[in-house]
Design an enzyme around this catalytic site. Structure first.
Site, PDB file in Angstrom:
ATOM      1  N   CYS A  29       0.951  -1.053   0.070  1.00 25.65           N
ATOM      2  CA  CYS A  29       0.207   0.059   0.274  1.00 25.65           C
ATOM      3  C   CYS A  29       0.550   1.210  -0.409  1.00 25.65           C
ATOM      4  O   CYS A  29       2.268   1.334   0.489  1.00 25.65           O
ATOM      5  CB  CYS A  29      -1.061   0.040   1.022  1.00 25.65           C
ATOM      6  SG  CYS A  29      -1.961   1.217   1.441  1.00 25.65           S
ATOM      7  N   PRO A  30       0.077   2.466  -0.916  1.00 23.24           N
ATOM      8  CA  PRO A  30      -0.550   2.181  -1.704  1.00 23.24           C
ATOM      9  C   PRO A  30      -0.484   1.969  -3.012  1.00 23.24           C
ATOM     10  O   PRO A  30      -1.623   2.711  -3.894  1.00 23.24           O
ATOM     11  CB  PRO A  30      -0.864   4.173  -1.523  1.00 23.24           C
ATOM     12  CG  PRO A  30       1.044   4.381  -1.088  1.00 23.24           C
ATOM     13  CD  PRO A  30       1.287   3.541  -0.664  1.00 23.24           C
TER      14      PRO A  30
END
Length: 92
Positions: A29-30
């Site tokens: 992430c992201p």
């Protein structure tokens, strides 16, 4: 009445033609969400994009973002290896 979810998902998938596959397995992430955003920006309306992600944060972030921006999450499945497939339809 009992419904087999896998049967429903399988039937739905047979009707879909994936236009773009984004393989974000191994990314944290992201990055999976950013790669999905880029792919959707580059495709036409009514096209389907499949995101493959092994990041657990995607389970929360991707559906929430799709709902927030008004796209369609067509299917979300997880395979035995822990890879989640999100099939998104660009409707706007």
């Amino acid at each position: 009445m009992s419904v087999n979810v896998n049967t429903e998902v399988d039937a739905k998938l047979k009707e879909i033609v994936i236009d773009t596959v984004v393989d974000a397995t191994g990314l944290k992430c992201p990055l999976p969400l950013l790669k999905l955003k880029q792919a959707l920006r580059d495709c036409n309306i009514d096209h389907f994009v499949e995101l493959l992600s092994s990041d657990e944060g995607s389970l929360r972030d991707v559906p929430k973002w799709i709902e927030m921006v008004g796209l369609e999450l067509t299917t979300q499945t997880i395979n035995d290896a822990g890879i989640t497939s999100f099939i998104v339809k660009k409707i706007i």
